[in-house]
Design a protein around this motif. Structure first.
Motif, PDB file in Angstrom:
ATOM      1  N   LEU A  20       0.829  -1.209   0.000  1.00 26.69           N
ATOM      2  CA  LEU A  20       0.000   0.000   0.000  1.00 26.69           C
ATOM      3  C   LEU A  20       0.861   1.256   0.000  1.00 26.69           C
ATOM      4  CD1 LEU A  20      -2.784  -1.136   2.492  1.00 26.69           C
ATOM      5  CD2 LEU A  20      -3.044  -0.751   0.038  1.00 26.69           C
ATOM      6  N   LEU A  47      -6.708   5.161  -3.946  1.00 28.86           N
ATOM      7  CA  LEU A  47      -7.094   3.825  -4.409  1.00 28.86           C
ATOM      8  C   LEU A  47      -8.288   3.939  -5.350  1.00 28.86           C
ATOM      9  CD1 LEU A  47      -6.532   0.811  -4.344  1.00 28.86           C
ATOM     10  CD2 LEU A  47      -7.984   0.639  -2.324  1.00 28.86           C
ATOM     11  N   LEU A  55      -2.313  -2.509  -7.559  1.00 32.83           N
ATOM     12  CA  LEU A  55      -2.336  -3.147  -6.244  1.00 32.83           C
ATOM     13  C   LEU A  55      -2.440  -4.664  -6.384  1.00 32.83           C
ATOM     14  CD1 LEU A  55      -2.547  -2.807  -3.128  1.00 32.83           C
ATOM     15  CD2 LEU A  55      -5.016  -2.677  -3.443  1.00 32.83           C
TER      16      LEU A  55
END
Length: 93
Positions: A20, A47, A55
């Motif tokens: 992350l 995101l 991701l």
């Protein structure tokens, strides 16, 4: 939260936090504050749908798992804990 027993030297929690930080360009301090209930998709502006692809690619690479298209849904990306649980389940397969 995530698998806390080290597997392949690092826990799911530790590696996911690093992913992350790297993929979303979040500060390590911000990611360190995440708990199981921290909302991700829809709550983190970093995101977005484009970032989800990056991701998932990093998750596949770092955990040596395959994420199928049918695996991807809003629930798995809803919270940090849900994403950890998803990764733990994939690692157990």
């Amino acid at each position: 939260m995530c698998d806390t027993v080290p597997s392949d030297t690092q826990s799911t929690d530790t590696v996911l936090r690093a992913i992350l930080t790297d993929v979303l360009a979040l500060t390590p301090e911000r990611v360190a504050a995440f708990d199981a209930d921290t909302e991700l998709f829809g709550a983190l502006p970093e995101l977005d749908s484009q970032a989800v692809a990056g991701l998932l690619t990093e998750i596949e690479d770092r955990f040596d798992v395959i994420v199928e298209d049918e695996d991807v849904d809003g629930e798995m990306l809803e919270t940090f804990g849900a994403l950890c649980a998803f990764i733990d389940a994939k690692r157990a397969e």
